[in-house]
Design an enzyme around this catalytic site. Structure first.
Site, PDB file in Angstrom:
ATOM      1  N   GLU A  62      47.724  42.392  36.719  1.00 19.83           N
ATOM      2  CA  GLU A  62      46.312  41.994  36.653  1.00 19.83           C
ATOM      3  C   GLU A  62      45.897  41.242  37.916  1.00 19.83           C
ATOM      4  OE1 GLU A  62      43.572  42.260  35.352  1.00 19.83           O
ATOM      5  OE2 GLU A  62      43.573  42.277  33.174  1.00 19.83           O
ATOM      6  N   ASP A  63      44.613  41.250  38.188  1.00 20.99           N
ATOM      7  CA  ASP A  63      44.100  40.446  39.294  1.00 20.99           C
ATOM      8  C   ASP A  63      43.962  38.982  38.873  1.00 20.99           C
ATOM      9  OD1 ASP A  63      41.995  41.013  37.550  1.00 20.99           O
ATOM     10  OD2 ASP A  63      40.615  41.708  39.104  1.00 20.99           O
ATOM     11  N   ASP A  66      41.555  35.100  32.856  1.00 23.37           N
ATOM     12  CA  ASP A  66      40.562  34.040  32.706  1.00 23.37           C
ATOM     13  C   ASP A  66      40.593  33.578  31.246  1.00 23.37           C
ATOM     14  OD1 ASP A  66      38.353  32.451  33.178  1.00 23.37           O
ATOM     15  OD2 ASP A  66      36.914  34.081  33.181  1.00 23.37           O
ATOM     16  N   THR A  70      40.538  40.132  27.661  1.00 25.05           N
ATOM     17  CA  THR A  70      40.744  41.507  28.140  1.00 25.05           C
ATOM     18  C   THR A  70      42.214  41.888  28.015  1.00 25.05           C
ATOM     19  OG1 THR A  70      39.029  41.061  29.787  1.00 25.05           O
ATOM     20  CG2 THR A  70      40.308  43.074  30.081  1.00 25.05           C
ATOM     21  N   PHE A 115      34.698  30.233  39.924  1.00 25.80           N
ATOM     22  CA  PHE A 115      34.587  31.661  40.175  1.00 25.80           C
ATOM     23  C   PHE A 115      35.050  31.930  41.608  1.00 25.80           C
ATOM     24  CE2 PHE A 115      32.682  35.687  41.255  1.00 25.80           C
ATOM     25  CZ  PHE A 115      32.962  36.431  40.118  1.00 25.80           C
ATOM     26  N   ARG A 128      35.338  41.801  48.175  1.00 26.56           N
ATOM     27  CA  ARG A 128      36.610  42.342  47.685  1.00 26.56           C
ATOM     28  C   ARG A 128      37.625  42.535  48.812  1.00 26.56           C
ATOM     29  NH1 ARG A 128      37.141  44.951  42.830  1.00 26.56           N
ATOM     30  NH2 ARG A 128      35.007  45.592  42.469  1.00 26.56           N
TER      31      ARG A 128
END
Ligand code: IMP
Length: 146
Positions: A62-63, A66, A70, A115, A128
Site C-alpha cells: 500500500e501507499d 490512514d 480500505t 495530508f 505524484r
C-alpha cells in the site's frame, strides 16, 4: 514542475526514502527466501486479480494506511480466498487516524495526521511525481496560490 511556494514542509526526503526502500527490500527478500511471493498493489478496487492466490504467500503493498478501512475491506476479501500467508507492507502509516485494527508487517514511515503528497501520492492529480513526501501550502486547498 513543483514550485517552491507549493511546499509547506518536507516530511521525508528523497535520501530517506531510498534508504528505507533498500532496507525493506532486503528484509522482504530474506523473509520470503525460497518462496513464490505474490505482491498485490492496490490501484482501484474495481479490478479483480488475474490469478488465483489459493495456497500462495501474499504481500499487499500500500501507499498509505490512514483510517485502515480500505485495507481492512481488501484483506477480508483476500483472506477468504485462502492464501498460505497474507501480510501487509505500507510506505506510510497514519496510526493516529486508525478506525479499524490493521497489522502492518513492513512499514516505511509513521507520519503525523497530515495530508501528504509526493512519491506516488497526489492531490487533485498533482504532485505524484515528486520524489519526496511533503505537506502542501494551505493556500493550494483554497485555490489561492498563483
Ligand atoms: P484509508 O481507507 O483511510 O486507510 O485510506 C487510504 C487511502 O486514502 C490511501 O490509499 C490514499 O489513496 C488515501 N489517502 C489517505 N491519506 C492520504 C494522504 O495524506 N495523501 C494522499 N492520499 C491519502
Amino acid at each position: 514542475m513543483l514550485k517552491n511556494n507549493e511546499i509547506d514542509e518536507i516530511l521525508i526526503t528523497e535520501g530517506e526514502i531510498r534508504e528505507k526502500v533498500i532496507e525493506l527490500g532486503g528484509k522482504i527478500t530474506r523473509d520470503y527466501q525460497g518462496k513464490d511471493l505474490v505482491f498485490i498493489g492496490v490501484l482501484r478496487i474495481l479490478k479483480d486479480l488475474d490469478e488465483t492466490i489459493v495456497g500462495k504467500d501474499v504481500l499487499v503493498v500500500e501507499d498509505i494506511v490512514d483510517t485502515g478501512l480500505t485495507l481492512d475491506y481488501l484483506l477480508r476479501i483476500l483472506k477468504s480466498r485462502k492464501p498460505s500467508s497474507l501480510k501487509v507492507c505500507t510506505f506510510l502509516n497514519k496510526s493516529a487516524r486508525r478506525k479499524v485494527k490493521i497489522k502492518v508487517d513492513y512499514l516505511g514511515f509513521d507520519i503525523p495526521d497530515k495530508f501528504v503528497v509526493g512519491y506516488g501520492l497526489d492531490y487533485a492529480g498533482k504532485f505524484r511525481n515528486v520524489p519526496f513526501v511533503f505537506t502542501l501550502n494551505p493556500e493550494i486547498y483554497k485555490g489561492e496560490l498563483k
